[in-house]
Design a protein around this motif. Structure first.
Motif, PDB file in Angstrom:
ATOM      1  N   ASN A   7      29.204 -10.006   8.159  1.00 57.69           N
ATOM      2  CA  ASN A   7      29.080  -9.057   9.258  1.00 57.69           C
ATOM      3  C   ASN A   7      30.200  -8.040   9.208  1.00 57.69           C
ATOM      4  O   ASN A   7      30.982  -8.001   8.263  1.00 57.69           O
ATOM      5  CB  ASN A   7      29.047  -9.794  10.605  1.00 57.69           C
ATOM      6  N   GLU A   8      30.285  -7.189  10.254  1.00 57.20           N
ATOM      7  CA  GLU A   8      31.253  -6.106  10.217  1.00 57.20           C
ATOM      8  C   GLU A   8      32.693  -6.591  10.194  1.00 57.20           C
ATOM      9  O   GLU A   8      33.603  -5.868   9.824  1.00 57.20           O
ATOM     10  CB  GLU A   8      31.038  -5.168  11.426  1.00 57.20           C
ATOM     11  N   GLN A 249      23.691  -3.534   6.745  1.00 54.68           N
ATOM     12  CA  GLN A 249      23.415  -3.740   8.160  1.00 54.68           C
ATOM     13  C   GLN A 249      24.526  -3.215   9.068  1.00 54.68           C
ATOM     14  O   GLN A 249      24.327  -3.083  10.274  1.00 54.68           O
ATOM     15  CB  GLN A 249      23.155  -5.219   8.436  1.00 54.68           C
ATOM     16  N   THR A 250      25.678  -2.925   8.502  1.00 51.86           N
ATOM     17  CA  THR A 250      26.770  -2.374   9.308  1.00 51.86           C
ATOM     18  C   THR A 250      26.753  -0.844   9.334  1.00 51.86           C
ATOM     19  O   THR A 250      27.529  -0.228  10.073  1.00 51.86           O
ATOM     20  CB  THR A 250      28.136  -2.831   8.772  1.00 51.86           C
ATOM     21  N   ARG A 251      25.884  -0.235   8.539  1.00 52.59           N
ATOM     22  CA  ARG A 251      25.878   1.222   8.424  1.00 52.59           C
ATOM     23  C   ARG A 251      24.899   1.863   9.404  1.00 52.59           C
ATOM     24  O   ARG A 251      23.923   1.247   9.821  1.00 52.59           O
ATOM     25  CB  ARG A 251      25.540   1.637   6.989  1.00 52.59           C
TER      26      ARG A 251
END
Length: 258
Positions: A7-8, A249-251
């Motif tokens: 994750n981030e 998925q963090t972008r």
């Protein structure tokens, strides 16, 4: 066995949790430049062809995992129009790889409901390679899951030139007015038009540490996210794919907006 994305905060997160909460963030179309086979072999004091052989095993692993995650299209840069410049022995081996690959992997593709498609100038391939590709397409044509799209003897500049010529012929024949030429018309002449709504790439991955596109899907990559990893292709496993998707998925994709 659980799989994890990052994750981030770069902390492992259970894959099932990510997919449940952010399924819309799974890239529909992933394109991969499978780079580093030769260097992988060199590091192990093996001939380059050993790297290519191991690379095909990676294709099998990544195809299955991408399908399970929910990717709609996986496009793999298997052989470029420039790769003919390589030594004859290496080219011959690369032309045999699709034959061996499909001979052993088609049953798994059918089981996984994966459909095979190919883009590229396949008419220039050796007969045995072309037959293997056509048979794989035929054997999986009724599958309705992920599309495994091989770019084989493919070059994006040549693809766009051919598309331009086809449009010019339509104009010459009076079938198309110049003022009616737009992006939709152009895309209909590209080799990826059969991918429909998934024609554009969402996420382009390149392994081995090189950071360039190498004449790969230049039009289709216009708004894709890019991910470069130093991992050599034969070492790019399911966990590496998941980590890459975790980064995606963090972008925030803006497509020119805010």
């Amino acid at each position: 066995m659980k799989h994890f994305f990052r994750n981030e905060k770069n902390k492992p997160t259970d894959t099932t949790e990510i997919l449940f909460n952010a399924a819309e963030k799974i890239p529909h179309h992933i394109a991969i430049i499978m780079d580093g086979n030769g260097r992988w072999a060199q590091k192990k004091f093996l001939p380059r062809i050993a790297g290519h052989k191991e690379g095909m095993n990676t294709v099998k692993k990544i195809t299955k995992r991408a399908s399970q995650i929910g990717v709609k299209v996986l496009t793999l840069y298997a052989f470029s129009t420039e790769n003919w410049k390589r030594p004859d022995t290496e080219v011959s081996f690369l032309m045999q790889l699709p034959v061996d690959f499909f001979d052993t992997f088609v049953p798994d593709l059918i089981k996984e409901n994966v459909k095979v498609q190919v883009i590229g100038f396949t008419d220039q391939l050796p007969l045995h390679t072309k037959k293997a590709v056509e048979q794989a397409i035929e054997d999986t044509k009724n599958n309705t899951g992920m599309i495994l799209n091989f770019a084989l003897n493919y070059g994006s500049r040549s693809e766009m030139l051919e598309a331009t010529k086809q449009i010019a012929e339509q104009v010459k024949a009076g079938e198309l007015a110049v003022e009616d030429i737009n992006e939709v018309v152009f895309e209909q002449q590209l080799m990826t038009t059969t991918l429909g709504e998934y024609q554009d790439v969402d996420y382009m991955i390149r392994t081995s540490g090189e950071e360039r596109i190498s004449n790969f899907l230049l039009w289709q990559n216009a708004y894709s996210e890019f991910y470069f990893t130093k991992v050599l292709w034969p070492d790019f496993d399911e966990a590496a794919l998941e980590q890459a998707i975790g980064v995606y998925q963090t972008r925030h994709r803006r497509f020119g907006g805010i």
